[in-house]
Each structure stands twice: as structure tokens, then as C-alpha cells.
Write a protein that holds these residues in place. Structure first.
Motif, PDB file in Angstrom:
ATOM      1  N   ASP A 293       0.805  -1.216   0.000  1.00  0.00           N
ATOM      2  CA  ASP A 293       0.000   0.000   0.000  1.00  0.00           C
ATOM      3  C   ASP A 293       0.840   1.269   0.000  1.00  0.00           C
ATOM      4  OD1 ASP A 293      -2.289  -1.474  -0.061  1.00  0.00           O
ATOM      5  OD2 ASP A 293      -2.975  -0.964   1.949  1.00  0.00           O
ATOM      6  N   ALA A 294       2.073   1.198   0.435  1.00  0.00           N
ATOM      7  CA  ALA A 294       2.955   2.367   0.361  1.00  0.00           C
ATOM      8  C   ALA A 294       3.192   2.765  -1.097  1.00  0.00           C
ATOM      9  CB  ALA A 294       4.286   2.083   1.051  1.00  0.00           C
ATOM     10  N   ALA A 295       3.080   1.792  -2.007  1.00  0.00           N
ATOM     11  CA  ALA A 295       3.264   2.047  -3.438  1.00  0.00           C
ATOM     12  C   ALA A 295       1.938   2.204  -4.168  1.00  0.00           C
ATOM     13  CB  ALA A 295       4.070   0.913  -4.074  1.00  0.00           C
ATOM     14  N   ASN A 307      -2.577  -9.501  -2.356  1.00  0.00           N
ATOM     15  CA  ASN A 307      -1.920 -10.226  -3.442  1.00  0.00           C
ATOM     16  C   ASN A 307      -1.001  -9.310  -4.251  1.00  0.00           C
ATOM     17  OD1 ASN A 307      -3.232 -12.847  -3.097  1.00  0.00           O
ATOM     18  ND2 ASN A 307      -5.089 -11.775  -3.682  1.00  0.00           N
ATOM     19  N   LEU A 308      -1.458  -8.084  -4.472  1.00  0.00           N
ATOM     20  CA  LEU A 308      -0.638  -7.118  -5.213  1.00  0.00           C
ATOM     21  C   LEU A 308       0.625  -6.790  -4.419  1.00  0.00           C
ATOM     22  CD1 LEU A 308      -0.872  -5.597  -7.892  1.00  0.00           C
ATOM     23  CD2 LEU A 308      -2.002  -3.739  -6.662  1.00  0.00           C
ATOM     24  N   GLY A 309       0.491  -6.636  -3.102  1.00  0.00           N
ATOM     25  CA  GLY A 309       1.655  -6.379  -2.264  1.00  0.00           C
ATOM     26  C   GLY A 309       2.628  -7.538  -2.264  1.00  0.00           C
ATOM     27  N   LEU A 310       2.118  -8.763  -2.236  1.00  0.00           N
ATOM     28  CA  LEU A 310       3.005  -9.932  -2.237  1.00  0.00           C
ATOM     29  C   LEU A 310       3.708 -10.101  -3.587  1.00  0.00           C
ATOM     30  CD1 LEU A 310       0.913 -12.471  -0.131  1.00  0.00           C
ATOM     31  CD2 LEU A 310       2.876 -11.088   0.596  1.00  0.00           C
ATOM     32  N   ARG A 344       5.899  -1.571 -11.510  1.00  0.00           N
ATOM     33  CA  ARG A 344       5.073  -0.363 -11.539  1.00  0.00           C
ATOM     34  C   ARG A 344       3.958  -0.446 -12.577  1.00  0.00           C
ATOM     35  NH1 ARG A 344       6.218   5.546 -13.134  1.00  0.00           N
ATOM     36  NH2 ARG A 344       4.741   6.700 -11.842  1.00  0.00           N
ATOM     37  N   PHE A 345       4.262  -0.931 -13.775  1.00  0.00           N
ATOM     38  CA  PHE A 345       3.237  -0.994 -14.812  1.00  0.00           C
ATOM     39  C   PHE A 345       2.129  -1.956 -14.419  1.00  0.00           C
ATOM     40  CE2 PHE A 345       1.392  -2.886 -18.647  1.00  0.00           C
ATOM     41  CZ  PHE A 345       0.924  -1.752 -19.284  1.00  0.00           C
ATOM     42  N   ASP A 346       2.490  -3.141 -13.930  1.00  0.00           N
ATOM     43  CA  ASP A 346       1.501  -4.144 -13.541  1.00  0.00           C
ATOM     44  C   ASP A 346       0.601  -3.624 -12.432  1.00  0.00           C
ATOM     45  OD1 ASP A 346       0.393  -6.954 -13.276  1.00  0.00           O
ATOM     46  OD2 ASP A 346       1.322  -6.745 -11.310  1.00  0.00           O
ATOM     47  N   ALA A 347       1.212  -3.033 -11.390  1.00  0.00           N
ATOM     48  CA  ALA A 347       0.436  -2.536 -10.256  1.00  0.00           C
ATOM     49  C   ALA A 347      -0.492  -1.402 -10.665  1.00  0.00           C
ATOM     50  CB  ALA A 347       1.374  -2.078  -9.146  1.00  0.00           C
ATOM     51  N   LEU A 352      -5.902   0.725 -11.838  1.00  0.00           N
ATOM     52  CA  LEU A 352      -6.814   1.460 -12.712  1.00  0.00           C
ATOM     53  C   LEU A 352      -7.915   0.553 -13.253  1.00  0.00           C
ATOM     54  CD1 LEU A 352      -4.280   3.736 -14.626  1.00  0.00           C
ATOM     55  CD2 LEU A 352      -5.779   4.347 -12.700  1.00  0.00           C
ATOM     56  N   GLY A 353      -7.604  -0.734 -13.434  1.00  0.00           N
ATOM     57  CA  GLY A 353      -8.629  -1.686 -13.861  1.00  0.00           C
ATOM     58  C   GLY A 353      -9.717  -1.834 -12.811  1.00  0.00           C
ATOM     59  N   MET A 354      -9.298  -1.946 -11.530  1.00  0.00           N
ATOM     60  CA  MET A 354     -10.275  -2.034 -10.451  1.00  0.00           C
ATOM     61  C   MET A 354     -11.081  -0.741 -10.336  1.00  0.00           C
ATOM     62  SD  MET A 354     -10.039  -5.073  -9.370  1.00  0.00           S
ATOM     63  CE  MET A 354      -9.743  -5.402 -11.123  1.00  0.00           C
ATOM     64  N   ASP A 355     -10.436   0.377 -10.602  1.00  0.00           N
ATOM     65  CA  ASP A 355     -11.116   1.665 -10.594  1.00  0.00           C
ATOM     66  C   ASP A 355     -12.209   1.689 -11.662  1.00  0.00           C
ATOM     67  OD1 ASP A 355     -11.024   4.740  -9.865  1.00  0.00           O
ATOM     68  OD2 ASP A 355     -10.959   4.649 -12.057  1.00  0.00           O
TER      69      ASP A 355
END
Length: 409
Positions: A293-295, A307-310, A344-347, A352-355
């Protein structure tokens, strides 16, 4: 100058301990600085807070020695059902069903309570050579000095390492001190989080019900008769619902929940979380890297936050360990840039997809509703499309770091 550790990690939630264990098991010296007293969270009783762990995340936990400690406490997710509708009117006629039988790797994921996962991390950190946990302590400043970074704690103590990793959440002090700006926006939604007991067993099925005010996720917990609830509502409505007594809260939940699991009762504490999108403009700075979440802070619509953090953890651990094995300075700009290019691109794409999904589904426009219902029906009718979505949800798509692929670093 002599260093206290190779890496200092600010933040002891879940991503920080996971990264620390991955690095320490590879022979690096790591210090985790956690602002909270360690035992308090591990000793908590059942409160319903839980995580949906993708297959890839389970592999990482296996690789760092955590999964054997929690496997029997986890609930396999065998199916995911997603539908559109309005509270009290039931689901729309078109819906999505993702079945774990469509992939070879087994269940698409697992539900695991926060208290069990954190206890396993705490035990593992305590037992791991080369890893020091500093609980009830906080990173308040850092400064690059030569080939290292000096990290100042709230006590005034100064520690030195080759790299500082910020795992300290959306309001990351590490990112702020490093001059990393953020972009994002609020959704004017609040997540109501609790747990319920239900009369009929859930059979490992996770439900995602899209309503005009926001999605309702009903996530199966171990034992068969409990589920975790993540219920998104407009901010004002959420505050009013949270202020109700338990009986009135249940009365508000029931028409949204439906009767497919029979009678329901509250079974856990009640929490609220404001929902927003928050993206760091850079995942790195001199002698600094950001994780979790810091990123990137994302909408919980698909349960992908941890999952994104891991994924960050696995990528950064691999980049750093490989750099050390090659004799490189693990905090050098080119080393950290490898991590940023990888993640960075994947995250950002996923965030933005979830948005987009939230914006498309969180409205009651009849034209939009017809379009999204037909879209779900189309995906559900095409096995190849369904399989792609299942593999994406399971964390099996893309350029996977070795830990997420089930291989050691």
C-alpha cells in the motif's frame, strides 16, 4: 561505515514480514521496524477480518515457510460468482461463475483470517536467523549517506543499512520523507467489514454482488458456516449503517445479502474503511523502495490488495538477492530501477482496472446495467475467456517472480 543490517523495513503488517523472511532466508541481514506492539494483533480473537490469497500468494507463503503453519486454518475458494442487482430485487439474469475446476492448479485461492496469518509471521520472524523485529518502534526520518542510508527511529536511535523499504501503508512516512508524491482520488464510498454466521454451508463459494452504491463481497471462511463481509456503500449511508445497533445493522444487510445461505447472524466485530485509489508516482528513491500500500492502494472490489503487495515482495526480494549474488550494491539506482520496471506498470494497470470496474458497476444507469450484464453473460458463455479470468484472479498470469511460481530465489 559499518551497517546494522543489509535492509531495514519500515512496517510490520504483512508485506513487511513477508519481505523480511524472503530476504533473511536468502542470507541477508534484515531489521523490521513495526509501530505496533507485536503480540496484540496475534492474540486477537475472531473478528472476521480475512484475506483472499491467490494461488501465487500461497506459493510465496509456502516458499518462506508460512503456509505449513496456516494451511489447516485456510478455506479453499472453489468458485467465484459475480452478479449485478439491486438490494431486495435479487440478482440480474446474467452473471459470472468462475470454477477452480477450469484450471489445473487446484483452488483459485484461499481465505485466511488476519489473526492466523499474522501469528504465523510473528512466530517465523522470531525464529529466523538474520532477522530482527523491533516492535513498538517507528521510523521517523532517513537520510542517504554515502553507500548507505541512516534511519532514525522515534526513540532517537539511528540505524544504518544499504536500503530502506517502506511497507508502511498508504500514508507512508518513508515515501513522504523521500519526496515521492502520490496521485489518486476518493470513491466517496466506505467499506463496512464484518463477519456473519449463516444457516447453510457456503461450500467454498465466494460471492461478489454489484449494487448501485458499491459491491458486496461474501467470502467463505473456514468451518463452512461463517463468511467475511466487505460491503461498500456511499459514505453517508455507510456512517449511518455503522451507527446502528446489531439488529438494525442486520436488517440493512439482509436484503443485500439475500437468503441463499439461510438465516444470518453477526459473528464478528464491525469495522469501516474509507475507499480510495492512491498511487505513488515512483516506487523508488535514493536508497528507498516502496512495497504494498505504500506504493499502491487499490479498491477492494476483487480482493487483490494483499496479493498485489506480495507480488511486490516477490519481485523486490528476487531483484535484491540476485544483485547481492552478483556482487552489486543492493541499494544502487540501477538495481532499484529493475524492481520498478518489473512492478510499476503491472500494479498501476491493475489499480486502474479495479477503478474502472467500480465506476462501471457502482451506478444505477439502466443502459449501463444492460451493457455490463450482457458483458458478464458473454464472458460466462465462453470457456476460453472464463479460464483467462480465472488464471488472472489466481495470480498465475504475467511475468511471475520465482517465489510466486513456486520456485526458490
Amino acid at each position: 561505515m559499518e551497517q546494522d543490517a543489509d535492509i531495514i523495513i519500515a512496517g510490520g503488517g504483512l508485506n513487511g514480514p513477508a519481505l523480511a523472511l524472503a530476504l533473511a532466508r536468502a542470507g541477508l541481514k534484515v531489521i523490521v521496524v513495526d509501530a505496533r506492539p507485536a503480540p496484540s494483533r496475534a492474540e486477537a480473537g475472531f473478528d472476521g477480518r480475512a484475506y483472499a490469497l491467490a494461488i501465487a500468494s500461497k506459493r510465496l507463503l509456502q516458499g518462506i515457510g508460512i503456509w505449513p503453519q496456516v494451511a489447516e486454518l485456510a478455506q479453499p475458494i472453489l468458485k467465484i460468482k459475480a452478479s449485478d442487482g439491486i438490494a431486495g430485487q435479487g440478482a440480474a439474469p446474467f452473471f459470472l461463475t468462475f470454477d477452480s475446476a477450469e484450471i489445473e492448479e487446484g483452488p483459485m485461492g484461499f481465505m485466511l483470517e488476519d489473526r492466523h496469518l499474522y501469528r504465523a509471521f510473528l512466530d517465523a520472524m522470531t525464529a529466523q536467523d538474520g532477522l530482527t523485529l523491533m516492535s513498538d518502534s517507528r521510523v521517523v526520518d532517513h537520510a542517504v549517506a554515502g553507500a548507505g542510508v541512516n534511519v532514525t527511529l522515534g526513540s532517537g536511535q539511528v540505524l544504518r543499512a544499504g536500503l530502506l523499504v517502506g511497507c508502511d501503508g498508504r500514508g507512508s512516512g518513508v515515501a513522504t520523507k523521500a519526496g515521492i508524491r502520490r496521485i489518486g482520488w476518493g470513491y466517496k464510498q466506505t467499506a463496512l467489514v464484518t463477519a456473519v454466521w449463516h444457516e447453510h454451508p457456503h461450500h467454498g463459494v465466494a460471492q461478489q454482488f454489484f449494487m448501485p452504491a458499491g459491491p458486496l463481497a461474501i467470502l467463505p471462511l473456514a468451518g463452512g458456516h461463517h463468511s467475511s463481509i466487505v460491503w461498500s456503500e456511499e459514505e453517508g449511508a455507510a456512517q449511518a449503517i455503522q451507527a446502528l445497533d446489531d439488529d438494525a445493522y442486520l436488517a440493512a444487510l439482509r436484503p443485500r445479502f439475500g437468503d441463499y445461505l439461510g438465516e444470518i447472524k453477526l459473528a464478528g466485530a464491525r469495522f469501516t474503511y474509507p475507499l480510495s485509489l492512491s498511487l505513488a508516482q515512483s516506487f523508488i528513491a535514493p536508497r528507498v523502495a516502496l512495497v504494498g500500500d505504500a506504493a499502491h492502494g487499490v479498491h477492494p472490489i476483487a480482493g487483490q490488495g494483499l496479493n498485489l503487495g506480495l507480488r511486490d515482495v516477490a519481485a523486490l526480494a528476487q531483484v535484491l538477492v540476485e544483485a547481492v549474488r552478483r556482487g552489486e550494491d543492493l541499494g544502487a539506482p540501477d538495481v532499484l530501477e529493475r524492481y520498478q520496471r518489473w512492478r510499476r506498470f503491472d500494479a498501476t494497470t491493475l489499480a486502474l482496472g479495479m477503478d474502472t470496474v467500480n465506476r462501471v458497476f457502482s451506478n444505477d444507469n439502466p443502459v449501463a446495467r444492460i451493457g455490463r450484464d450482457l458483458g458478464m453473460g458473454l464472458v460466462n458463455a465462453v470457456p476460453g475467456l472464463r479460464r483467462r479470468f480465472v488464471r488472472q484472479a489466481a495470480g498465475l498470469a504475467g511475468d511471475l517472480p520465482r517465489l510466486l511460481a513456486g520456485r526458490p530465489i
